[in-house]
Design an enzyme around this catalytic site. Structure first.
Site, PDB file in Angstrom:
ATOM      1  N   ASN A 170      -2.436  12.983  -3.731  1.00  4.34           N
ATOM      2  CA  ASN A 170      -3.591  13.296  -4.101  1.00  4.34           C
ATOM      3  C   ASN A 170      -3.646  14.495  -4.090  1.00  4.34           C
ATOM      4  O   ASN A 170      -3.947  15.805  -4.971  1.00  4.34           O
ATOM      5  CB  ASN A 170      -4.387  12.808  -4.709  1.00  4.34           C
ATOM      6  CG  ASN A 170      -4.297  11.384  -5.754  1.00  4.34           C
ATOM      7  OD1 ASN A 170      -3.266  11.508  -7.236  1.00  4.34           O
ATOM      8  ND2 ASN A 170      -4.443   9.900  -5.268  1.00  4.34           N
ATOM      9  N   ASP A 180      -1.736   9.995 -10.401  1.00  6.75           N
ATOM     10  CA  ASP A 180      -0.743   8.928 -11.144  1.00  6.75           C
ATOM     11  C   ASP A 180       0.003   7.769 -11.918  1.00  6.75           C
ATOM     12  O   ASP A 180       0.819   7.348 -11.988  1.00  6.75           O
ATOM     13  CB  ASP A 180      -1.904   9.058 -13.131  1.00  6.75           C
ATOM     14  CG  ASP A 180      -3.329   9.012 -12.536  1.00  6.75           C
ATOM     15  OD1 ASP A 180      -4.113   8.361 -11.646  1.00  6.75           O
ATOM     16  OD2 ASP A 180      -4.049   8.952 -13.367  1.00  6.75           O
ATOM     17  N   GLU A 216      -4.386   2.161  -5.033  1.00  9.01           N
ATOM     18  CA  GLU A 216      -3.134   2.769  -4.630  1.00  9.01           C
ATOM     19  C   GLU A 216      -2.402   1.227  -3.855  1.00  9.01           C
ATOM     20  O   GLU A 216      -1.475   1.300  -3.624  1.00  9.01           O
ATOM     21  CB  GLU A 216      -2.904   3.900  -3.285  1.00  9.01           C
ATOM     22  CG  GLU A 216      -3.416   3.521  -2.279  1.00  9.01           C
ATOM     23  CD  GLU A 216      -4.488   3.663  -2.020  1.00  9.01           C
ATOM     24  OE1 GLU A 216      -4.587   4.515  -0.619  1.00  9.01           O
ATOM     25  OE2 GLU A 216      -5.383   4.270  -2.880  1.00  9.01           O
ATOM     26  N   ASP A 250       1.067  -0.469   0.193  1.00  5.76           N
ATOM     27  CA  ASP A 250      -0.082  -0.100  -0.180  1.00  5.76           C
ATOM     28  C   ASP A 250       0.907   1.262   0.117  1.00  5.76           C
ATOM     29  O   ASP A 250       1.786   1.222   0.703  1.00  5.76           O
ATOM     30  CB  ASP A 250      -0.491   0.521   1.595  1.00  5.76           C
ATOM     31  CG  ASP A 250      -1.838   0.885   1.187  1.00  5.76           C
ATOM     32  OD1 ASP A 250      -2.897   1.350   0.740  1.00  5.76           O
ATOM     33  OD2 ASP A 250      -1.692   2.489   1.382  1.00  5.76           O
TER      34      ASP A 250
END
Length: 543
Positions: A386, A395, A422, A378
């Site tokens: 983000n 991304d 993620e 993770d």
């Protein structure tokens, strides 16, 4: 675009026609070349045989003249040169010149170069030959061997002559004069005219020093030219007894095939040369005619073959288009399968591919009683990433992490997948908890080493939390969901423990304690799966 493969009848028919035409042309070219080589070889043999014959003739000619001088020296030694002896010798010399057509004359000179006796009816005592090269040579050299001189003009007749001479030695060994035999230039000229060496061929009779005695071409004969600087004398005659070589003449630049032979007894050689262009003249004309004929036949064959290929192409077009359409359909299906099994953002396997592979490996290993390990990863604080940097940068971050995860696989059967959002996963068949933990540790460090900036993280760059679980060995009735839950629980503990760390599921350790994790990671076959040293306490945490 309409194309044919290399195994299609159209391609094979085209290849056959092309190869047949090339074979026809190539075979004719090979036969033409062989005919050329045969002509040149025949010319070499002919010139070599002619040179050998002429060398034998020249050697015999000079040998006969030299024998006359040897007999003459014996008479002089026995009878001296008084008046009666001179008259007897004169009659004998006249007879010998008459019997030997190559002799132009025989002469006896005293130590001062005056004429004592010769083969002529009268002695020309007004001449003195003390300045001639042969006279000077014998005066300076006590060598009893014959001396072969260069061509000279006779003082009595004005004609070109060749000389062979010997020294007269007095009883005390001092110089007493010279006996001389002269051979007519015309004798060799007329003899060589009976041999055909072509319009541009050459017969050469010369001293080994390079001075020509006679050089005869069609309708012309010369003497006295120096060939000492030419390659024939320097590179071949001086180094070999005989041979054949192609050389361009310095006189007319004509490329000729030269065969030369050195005389066995005397320092002279014979060379016979024929023009290479003249030897190949008829062959060249025949080759042109034959080549034109072969090219015409090849053209006819190619035209007929083209029509045949065109017919085959028309018949196969519809079938080929159907096959091509089917291939495009299969390619499209393969692309769809690829898209269905891989994540579009990261290029790793997607969740569907992960589920299929995990269940397939579980079923296989349950029969083989092997180990199956799972690593869940993770990205730490990704939602905050983000929020700070935007989804486009997010991304990019996921692609970099996924690239590192994909590169961490050590075997082709290992599967790296995007588990969701993620989160990522690594399926490791035939790998126990130690090997999985060590691989997870090196993966955590590799992502940390990327140094991807993350202002919201504790260390200021992107990190990952990793959970590791293993079934060792896989038993009948084991479920992949249980392995996922164990790895997920370990991942949860890693995140709760402060992130940027690796935690192993305690149930996967079985009888292996924390000390075992510090041993080198090994796979079922004994190889180091992680490709690194033992895991450290900083990388691996037990819940």
């Amino acid at each position: 675009m309409f194309r044919f493969s290399r195994t299609s009848p159209v391609w094979l028919a085209t290849l056959f026609v092309v190869l047949a035409c090339l074979a026809l042309i190539g075979l004719d070219g090979w036969r033409t070349w062989q005919a050329r080589e045969a002509l040149l070889k025949e010319a070499e043999i002919d010139t070599s045989n002619m040179a050998q014959a002429l060398a034998q003739h020249a050697d015999d000619t000079y040998k006969e003249a030299d024998l006359v001088l040897q007999v003459l020296l014996e008479h002089i030694a026995e009878d001296g040169l008084d008046r009666h002896s001179v008259q007897r010798i004169s009659r004998q010399l006249i007879s010998q010149v008459y019997e030997l057509p190559q002799l132009n004359g025989i002469f006896v000179y005293d130590e001062n170069g005056r004429w004592i006796v010769n083969s002529q009816r009268t002695v020309a005592d007004r001449y003195n030959n003390a300045d001639r090269g042969y006279f000077i040579y014998h005066k300076l050299h006590a060598d009893p061997a014959p001396y072969i001189g260069p061509p000279i003009q006779s003082r009595s007749t004005g004609q070109w002559i060749f000389t062979v001479s010997r020294r007269i030695s007095k009883p005390d060994g001092s110089f007493g004069g010279v006996v001389l035999a002269t051979i007519s230039f015309d004798y060799f000229k007329q003899y060589y005219e009976t041999f055909d060496v072509g319009r541009r061929g050459v017969i050469l009779f010369a001293l080994n020093s390079g001075t020509s005695l006679i050089r005869r071409t069609l309708g012309e004969a010369s003497t006295g030219n120096s060939l000492a600087a030419g390659p024939l004398v320097n590179d071949y005659v001086a180094k070999h007894e005989r041979g054949t070589v192609e050389l361009a003449s310095p006189a007319d630049s004509e490329l000729r095939i030269h065969s030369f032979v050195r005389l066995r007894r005397y320092p002279m050689f014979i060379a016979v040369a024929v023009s290479k262009q003249e030897v190949l003249e008829n062959w060249r004309r025949d080759a042109y005619i034959r080549t034109i004929g072969v090219m015409f036949l090849a053209g006819v064959f190619a035209a007929l073959g083209r029509r045949m290929v065109r017919r085959i192409k028309i018949q196969m077009r519809s079938e080929y288009e159907a096959v091509n359409a089917r291939a495009r359909s299969e390619q499209l299906n393969a692309t769809l399968v690829q898209l269905a099994l891989h994540d579009g953002l990261t290029g790793l396997a997607n969740r569907r591919h992960f589920d299929r592979t995990a269940n397939a490996e579980l079923a296989r290993l349950s029969k083989e009683k092997g180990a199956l390990s799972l690593i869940l990863i993770d990205v730490d604080h990704f939602k905050l990433y983000n929020d700070i940097y935007g989804h486009a940068k997010g991304d990019d971050c996921l692609r970099e992490v996924a690239k590192t995860i994909g590169a961490s696989r050590r075997r082709t059967r290992d599967l790296a997948a995007r588990y969701g959002g993620e989160e990522f996963a690594l399926i490791l068949p035939d790998c126990d908890i130690r090997g999985a933990a060590a691989l997870a540790s090196s993966l955590r460090q590799a992502v940390s080493d990327l140094r991807l900036p993350h202002s919201g993280a504790k260390n200021g760059y992107v990190t990952i939390s990793v959970g590791v679980a293993s079934l060792n060995p896989v038993q009948e009735g084991d479920r992949i969901l249980a392995l996922i839950e164990s790895a997920d629980q370990a991942l949860y503990q890693a995140k709760q423990g402060g992130r940027d760390r690796v935690v192993t599921d305690p149930g996967s350790l079985k009888v292996i304690g924390e000390d075992a994790l510090r041993q080198p990671a090994a796979s079922r076959d004994g190889q180091n799966i992680a490709g690194s040293g033992p895991a450290s306490d900083a990388d691996i945490r037990l819940p």
